[in-house]
Write a protein that holds these residues in place. Structure first.
Motif, PDB file in Angstrom:
ATOM      1  N   LEU A  60      13.832  -6.346  -3.492  1.00  0.00           N
ATOM      2  CA  LEU A  60      12.941  -7.491  -3.793  1.00  0.00           C
ATOM      3  C   LEU A  60      11.640  -6.830  -4.997  1.00  0.00           C
ATOM      4  CD1 LEU A  60      12.525  -9.224  -0.968  1.00  0.00           C
ATOM      5  CD2 LEU A  60      14.357  -9.907  -2.037  1.00  0.00           C
ATOM      6  N   ASP A  61      11.034  -6.009  -4.831  1.00  0.00           N
ATOM      7  CA  ASP A  61      10.294  -4.760  -5.238  1.00  0.00           C
ATOM      8  C   ASP A  61      10.332  -4.428  -7.021  1.00  0.00           C
ATOM      9  OD1 ASP A  61       7.899  -4.415  -7.072  1.00  0.00           O
ATOM     10  OD2 ASP A  61       6.888  -4.711  -5.340  1.00  0.00           O
ATOM     11  N   SER A  62      10.933  -4.465  -8.325  1.00  0.00           N
ATOM     12  CA  SER A  62      11.408  -4.398  -8.863  1.00  0.00           C
ATOM     13  C   SER A  62      10.648  -2.729  -9.610  1.00  0.00           C
ATOM     14  CB  SER A  62      11.319  -4.780 -10.624  1.00  0.00           C
ATOM     15  OG  SER A  62       9.828  -5.450 -10.265  1.00  0.00           O
ATOM     16  N   ARG A  63       9.318  -3.322  -8.720  1.00  0.00           N
ATOM     17  CA  ARG A  63       8.636  -1.702  -9.024  1.00  0.00           C
ATOM     18  C   ARG A  63       9.230  -0.579  -8.197  1.00  0.00           C
ATOM     19  NH1 ARG A  63       2.886  -3.005  -7.929  1.00  0.00           N
ATOM     20  NH2 ARG A  63       3.751  -4.159  -5.834  1.00  0.00           N
ATOM     21  N   LEU A  64       9.754  -0.867  -7.009  1.00  0.00           N
ATOM     22  CA  LEU A  64      10.130  -0.171  -6.251  1.00  0.00           C
ATOM     23  C   LEU A  64      11.960   0.675  -6.932  1.00  0.00           C
ATOM     24  CD1 LEU A  64       9.200  -1.176  -2.935  1.00  0.00           C
ATOM     25  CD2 LEU A  64       8.009   0.480  -4.431  1.00  0.00           C
ATOM     26  N   ILE A 271       8.757   3.520   9.934  1.00  0.00           N
ATOM     27  CA  ILE A 271       7.211   3.809  10.446  1.00  0.00           C
ATOM     28  C   ILE A 271       6.357   4.505   9.476  1.00  0.00           C
ATOM     29  CG2 ILE A 271       5.670   3.604  11.762  1.00  0.00           C
ATOM     30  CD1 ILE A 271       7.594   2.604  13.641  1.00  0.00           C
ATOM     31  N   ILE A 272       7.096   5.904   9.608  1.00  0.00           N
ATOM     32  CA  ILE A 272       6.497   6.882   8.681  1.00  0.00           C
ATOM     33  C   ILE A 272       6.612   6.936   7.508  1.00  0.00           C
ATOM     34  CG2 ILE A 272       6.774   9.796   8.012  1.00  0.00           C
ATOM     35  CD1 ILE A 272       8.215   9.583  11.064  1.00  0.00           C
ATOM     36  N   TYR A 273       7.427   6.838   6.348  1.00  0.00           N
ATOM     37  CA  TYR A 273       7.240   5.833   4.806  1.00  0.00           C
ATOM     38  C   TYR A 273       6.133   4.300   4.535  1.00  0.00           C
ATOM     39  CZ  TYR A 273      11.300   9.443   4.048  1.00  0.00           C
ATOM     40  OH  TYR A 273      12.018  10.836   4.058  1.00  0.00           O
ATOM     41  N   SER A 274       6.891   3.925   5.387  1.00  0.00           N
ATOM     42  CA  SER A 274       5.845   2.867   5.149  1.00  0.00           C
ATOM     43  C   SER A 274       4.077   3.093   5.290  1.00  0.00           C
ATOM     44  CB  SER A 274       5.697   1.527   6.204  1.00  0.00           C
ATOM     45  OG  SER A 274       7.240   1.740   5.479  1.00  0.00           O
ATOM     46  N   LEU A 275       3.542   4.061   5.968  1.00  0.00           N
ATOM     47  CA  LEU A 275       1.810   4.142   6.490  1.00  0.00           C
ATOM     48  C   LEU A 275       1.899   5.339   5.325  1.00  0.00           C
ATOM     49  CD1 LEU A 275       2.215   3.327  10.334  1.00  0.00           C
ATOM     50  CD2 LEU A 275       1.477   2.563   8.511  1.00  0.00           C
ATOM     51  N   ARG A 276       2.813   6.122   4.532  1.00  0.00           N
ATOM     52  CA  ARG A 276       2.211   7.001   4.144  1.00  0.00           C
ATOM     53  C   ARG A 276       2.086   6.555   2.878  1.00  0.00           C
ATOM     54  NH1 ARG A 276       0.984  11.524   7.685  1.00  0.00           N
ATOM     55  NH2 ARG A 276       0.659  12.315   5.398  1.00  0.00           N
ATOM     56  N   ASN A 277       2.395   5.526   2.630  1.00  0.00           N
ATOM     57  CA  ASN A 277       3.520   5.344   0.963  1.00  0.00           C
ATOM     58  C   ASN A 277       2.662   4.178   0.911  1.00  0.00           C
ATOM     59  OD1 ASN A 277       5.022   4.114  -0.956  1.00  0.00           O
ATOM     60  ND2 ASN A 277       5.876   5.748  -0.596  1.00  0.00           N
ATOM     61  N   LYS A 281       3.414  -0.819   0.950  1.00  0.00           N
ATOM     62  CA  LYS A 281       2.225  -1.236   1.030  1.00  0.00           C
ATOM     63  C   LYS A 281       1.862  -2.487   0.327  1.00  0.00           C
ATOM     64  CE  LYS A 281       0.213   2.166   4.282  1.00  0.00           C
ATOM     65  NZ  LYS A 281      -1.512   2.861   4.290  1.00  0.00           N
ATOM     66  N   GLU A 282       2.227  -1.961  -0.401  1.00  0.00           N
ATOM     67  CA  GLU A 282       2.107  -2.964  -2.507  1.00  0.00           C
ATOM     68  C   GLU A 282       2.514  -4.033  -2.433  1.00  0.00           C
ATOM     69  OE1 GLU A 282       0.435  -1.170  -5.592  1.00  0.00           O
ATOM     70  OE2 GLU A 282      -1.503  -0.434  -4.953  1.00  0.00           O
ATOM     71  N   LYS A 285       2.564  -7.029   0.949  1.00  0.00           N
ATOM     72  CA  LYS A 285       1.618  -7.339   0.676  1.00  0.00           C
ATOM     73  C   LYS A 285       1.591  -8.623  -0.896  1.00  0.00           C
ATOM     74  CE  LYS A 285      -2.666  -4.251   2.043  1.00  0.00           C
ATOM     75  NZ  LYS A 285      -3.620  -3.945   0.948  1.00  0.00           N
ATOM     76  N   LYS A 286       2.198  -7.920  -2.017  1.00  0.00           N
ATOM     77  CA  LYS A 286       2.661  -8.805  -3.036  1.00  0.00           C
ATOM     78  C   LYS A 286       4.045  -9.678  -2.550  1.00  0.00           C
ATOM     79  CE  LYS A 286       5.651  -8.927  -7.218  1.00  0.00           C
ATOM     80  NZ  LYS A 286       5.812  -7.935  -8.364  1.00  0.00           N
ATOM     81  N   ILE A 287       4.937  -9.633  -1.664  1.00  0.00           N
ATOM     82  CA  ILE A 287       5.944 -10.525  -1.445  1.00  0.00           C
ATOM     83  C   ILE A 287       5.490 -11.505  -0.322  1.00  0.00           C
ATOM     84  CG2 ILE A 287       7.962 -10.681   0.309  1.00  0.00           C
ATOM     85  CD1 ILE A 287       9.304  -7.409  -0.810  1.00  0.00           C
TER      86      ILE A 287
END
Length: 297
Positions: A60-64, A271-277, A281-282, A285-287
């Protein structure tokens, strides 16, 4: 002549074909079966939810839409498929009185789980290379890691992992089991099957060792903390199990360590990739803010 007939009958019995296997991993703790069932079920739900959300966010996020998150999406999809090939049958084993699986079913389970596990090993190495390029060649990163290259790298990860699984499964299932059909594990895992084979497994050991050494060298290039954490968890437990395939004895610790890369690592990945990235996270929040705004309207 009578003695020759008896020897022949004994030889035939000892090498009789195996039509099913009994999975008796952790069955020595009957009082824990319900607890283990609920624990694995909860972990499975977390794996499905966490990895699915990570895939949705990266789409969903084009920045990713970058090589790193493309590989991360592949890793999340692998986590879902990998655990779906092992945990549901494992849950059935926990609550079943007859803890058995057919020969064909065992082979299918092994080729799928081993294939997905092999793909994950290679994909982690590919992600390590992506981290290496991003840190050591930041100005040339977009040129080196272009779309054609990272898509091909992901595709070859799937191809090589699948071929490795097919070869190892065929080599294993063609070997004689000599009537031994009790597997001290919760799934048809290749190391557990090698323990009940009654012939030389040197070729199998050689293939597994070569692959492990090659992947071990590749992982050293990673300097990304989140990725390094996942690499240590996955490779650490897998290497511990795969570096001793000749042992004919299985302990409870071996079975628990085997579960760590079959269940725990896929659960911890998102969990690891989300908490340390921060980017993820942004994106979350945007979604969430977008959906809250639409809901208020």
């Amino acid at each position: 002549s009578t003695s020759k007939i008896q020897i022949f009958l004994s030889h035939t019995t000892n090498h009789s074909a195996v039509t099913e296997f009994f999975l008796v991993g952790l069955s020595q703790y009957p009082e824990l079966q319900l607890f283990l069932f609920l624990l694995c079920l909860i972990m499975y739900m977390i794996i499905l939810l966490g990895n699915s959300l990570l895939i949705i966010i990266t789409i969903l996020d084009s920045r990713l839409h970058t090589p790193m998150y493309f590989f991360l999406g592949n890793l999340s999809f692998l986590g879902i498929c990998y655990t779906s090939s092992s945990i549901p049958p494992m849950l059935i084993i926990f609550v079943s009185e007859r803890k058995s699986i057919s020969f064909i079913g065992c082979a299918l389970q092994m080729v799928v789980s081993l294939g997905l596990g092999s793909i994950e090993c290679i994909l982690l190495a590919v992600m390590a290379y992506d981290c290496y390029v991003a840190i050591c060649n930041p100005l040339r990163y977009s040129i080196i890691m272009n779309r054609v290259l990272y898509v091909q790298m992901a595709a070859w990860s799937w191809i090589i992992g699948s071929l490795n699984s097919l070869v190892q499964t065929v080599l294993t299932m063609l070997l004689p089991f000599c009537g031994k059909n009790i597997i001290y594990h919760l799934t048809c895992e290749i190391l557990a099957l090698l323990k009940v084979i009654c012939s030389d497994i040197s070729i199998n050991v050689f293939i597994m060792t070569v692959i492990n050494c090659a992947e071990g060298r590749k992982k050293a290039s990673s300097t990304c903390s989140a990725h390094l954490t996942v690499v240590i968890l996955f490779y650490g437990s897998a290497l511990f199990m795969h570096m001793k395939p000749k042992s004919k004895f299985t302990t409870a610790s071996d079975e628990i360590i085997g579960l760590s890369y079959e269940v725990i690592t896929p659960m911890l990945n998102p969990i690891i990739y989300s908490l340390r990235n921060k980017e993820i996270k942004e994106a979350v929040k945007k979604i969430l803010s977008r959906h809250v705004h639409l809901w208020k309207i």
